[in-house]
Design an enzyme around this catalytic site. Structure first.
Site, PDB file in Angstrom:
ATOM      1  N   GLU A  97       0.837  -1.212   0.000  1.00  0.00           N
ATOM      2  CA  GLU A  97       0.000   0.000   0.000  1.00  0.00           C
ATOM      3  C   GLU A  97       0.863   1.250   0.000  1.00  0.00           C
ATOM      4  OE1 GLU A  97      -2.595   1.522  -0.441  1.00  0.00           O
ATOM      5  OE2 GLU A  97      -4.378   0.702   0.513  1.00  0.00           O
ATOM      6  N   ASP A  98       0.334   2.322  -0.571  1.00  0.00           N
ATOM      7  CA  ASP A  98       1.057   3.591  -0.544  1.00  0.00           C
ATOM      8  C   ASP A  98       1.020   4.220   0.845  1.00  0.00           C
ATOM      9  OD1 ASP A  98      -1.690   4.122  -0.667  1.00  0.00           O
ATOM     10  OD2 ASP A  98      -1.581   5.369  -2.451  1.00  0.00           O
ATOM     11  N   ASP A 101      -4.182   5.628   6.081  1.00  0.00           N
ATOM     12  CA  ASP A 101      -4.741   6.885   6.582  1.00  0.00           C
ATOM     13  C   ASP A 101      -5.723   6.546   7.706  1.00  0.00           C
ATOM     14  OD1 ASP A 101      -5.394   9.584   6.726  1.00  0.00           O
ATOM     15  OD2 ASP A 101      -6.721   9.533   4.999  1.00  0.00           O
ATOM     16  N   PHE A 150      -1.599  16.555   3.958  1.00  0.00           N
ATOM     17  CA  PHE A 150      -1.811  15.979   2.636  1.00  0.00           C
ATOM     18  C   PHE A 150      -0.487  15.910   1.882  1.00  0.00           C
ATOM     19  CE2 PHE A 150      -3.152  15.552  -1.731  1.00  0.00           C
ATOM     20  CZ  PHE A 150      -4.128  14.582  -1.598  1.00  0.00           C
ATOM     21  N   ARG A 163       2.117  11.878  -9.064  1.00  0.00           N
ATOM     22  CA  ARG A 163       2.457  10.485  -8.731  1.00  0.00           C
ATOM     23  C   ARG A 163       3.895  10.133  -9.093  1.00  0.00           C
ATOM     24  NH1 ARG A 163      -2.316   7.602  -7.467  1.00  0.00           N
ATOM     25  NH2 ARG A 163      -4.173   8.188  -8.626  1.00  0.00           N
TER      26      ARG A 163
HETATM   27  P1  IMP Z   1      -7.692   4.812   4.293  1.00  0.00           P
HETATM   28  O1  IMP Z   1      -6.543   4.298   5.132  1.00  0.00           O
HETATM   29  O2  IMP Z   1      -8.769   3.801   4.099  1.00  0.00           O
HETATM   30  O3  IMP Z   1      -8.209   6.120   4.807  1.00  0.00           O
HETATM   31  O4  IMP Z   1      -7.233   5.086   2.803  1.00  0.00           O
HETATM   32  C1  IMP Z   1      -5.982   5.492   2.444  1.00  0.00           C
HETATM   33  C2  IMP Z   1      -6.068   5.985   1.014  1.00  0.00           C
HETATM   34  O5  IMP Z   1      -6.404   7.376   0.998  1.00  0.00           O
HETATM   35  C3  IMP Z   1      -4.726   5.877   0.321  1.00  0.00           C
HETATM   36  O6  IMP Z   1      -4.588   4.663  -0.357  1.00  0.00           O
HETATM   37  C4  IMP Z   1      -4.716   7.089  -0.580  1.00  0.00           C
HETATM   38  O7  IMP Z   1      -5.273   6.759  -1.837  1.00  0.00           O
HETATM   39  C5  IMP Z   1      -5.606   8.100   0.097  1.00  0.00           C
HETATM   40  N1  IMP Z   1      -4.815   9.112   0.842  1.00  0.00           N
HETATM   41  C6  IMP Z   1      -4.776   9.251   2.194  1.00  0.00           C
HETATM   42  N2  IMP Z   1      -3.961  10.254   2.555  1.00  0.00           N
HETATM   43  C7  IMP Z   1      -3.472  10.775   1.411  1.00  0.00           C
HETATM   44  C8  IMP Z   1      -2.547  11.859   1.134  1.00  0.00           C
HETATM   45  O8  IMP Z   1      -2.013  12.565   2.025  1.00  0.00           O
HETATM   46  N3  IMP Z   1      -2.282  12.112  -0.181  1.00  0.00           N
HETATM   47  C9  IMP Z   1      -2.830  11.384  -1.197  1.00  0.00           C
HETATM   48  N4  IMP Z   1      -3.698  10.357  -0.976  1.00  0.00           N
HETATM   49  C10 IMP Z   1      -4.013  10.062   0.315  1.00  0.00           C
HETATM   50 MG    MG Z   2      -4.379   3.998  -2.403  1.00  0.00          MG
END
Ligand code: IMP
Ligand code: MG
Length: 176
Positions: A97-98, A101, A150, A163
């Site tokens: 995963e990137d 959050d 962000f 990206r």
């Molecule tokens: P979560 O953990 O389910 O809230 O989802 C995380 C996803 O939200 C990531 O895979 C990203 O696509 C997106 N995301 C969360 N924070 C950021 C950020 O700071 N920049 C860009 N995308 C983000």
């Molecule tokens: Mg993502």
């Protein structure tokens, strides 16, 4: 205020940390093949770097999750817009995963993949916004803990831009 980026994690620091994670994954899994499941789109640079940092046999595959709007995400069901091709039953799988959050996506993706009976299932995330967590998420490998800002670059986008940057940067002045 116009849009600007400030480097948060340099390319060099990212690469150094990923080399360590690659060695750690191999040490944890032993000699067996490792299946890396990249969560599209944001994890593509991390997948490329991590796959080359793990010694021995590595297979790569991709999943894409359909995104819900804010209201619907609380229903918590993750649907795959693109499923993986490799049969993961009995395999050692690492979700790539990137960023973690809220933790919602990874929690539900893990649950879904567990129903497919991998030998083991782990999560590697390049970035972790630990302050933003609303769902307790199990994440075995974290590149960097970052503040709740962000960020873009290293796969992460703002409206599909940024990206390709080889570093992680805080984005300022973006209009929502
Ligand atoms: P979560 O953990 O389910 O809230 O989802 C995380 C996803 O939200 C990531 O895979 C990203 O696509 C997106 N995301 C969360 N924070 C950021 C950020 O700071 N920049 C860009 N995308 C983000
Ligand atoms: Mg993502």
């Amino acid at each position: 205020m116009s849009e600007s980026t400030t480097v948060l994690i340099s390319e060099e620091d990212l690469q150094k940390r990923i080399a360590e994670i690659g060695q750690q994954i191999r040490a944890d899994i032993g000699d067996a093949p490792v299946v890396l499941l990249c969560v599209l789109k944001g994890a593509f640079p991390f997948l490329a770097d991590l796959s080359r940092a793990i010694p021995g046999e590595v297979l790569v595959d991709f999943v894409q999750i359909s995104s819900y709007d804010g209201e619907k995400s609380s229903t918590g069901v993750v649907k795959l817009k693109k499923d993986h091709d490799i049969n993961i039953e009995g395999k050692h799988v690492v979700i790539v995963e990137d960023i973690i959050d809220t933790g919602l996506t990874i929690t539900h993706l893990r649950e879904l993949l567990m129903t497919r009976k991998p030998a083991s299932l782990r999560v590697a995330a390049a970035l972790n916004k630990f302050e933003a967590r609303t769902h307790p998420a199990q994440v075995e490998y974290i590149g960097f803990d970052i503040p709740n800002k962000f960020v873009v670059g290293y796969g992460l986008d703002y409206k599909e831009r940024y990206r390709q940057l080889p570093f992680v940067a805080v984005l300022e002045g973006a209009t929502e």
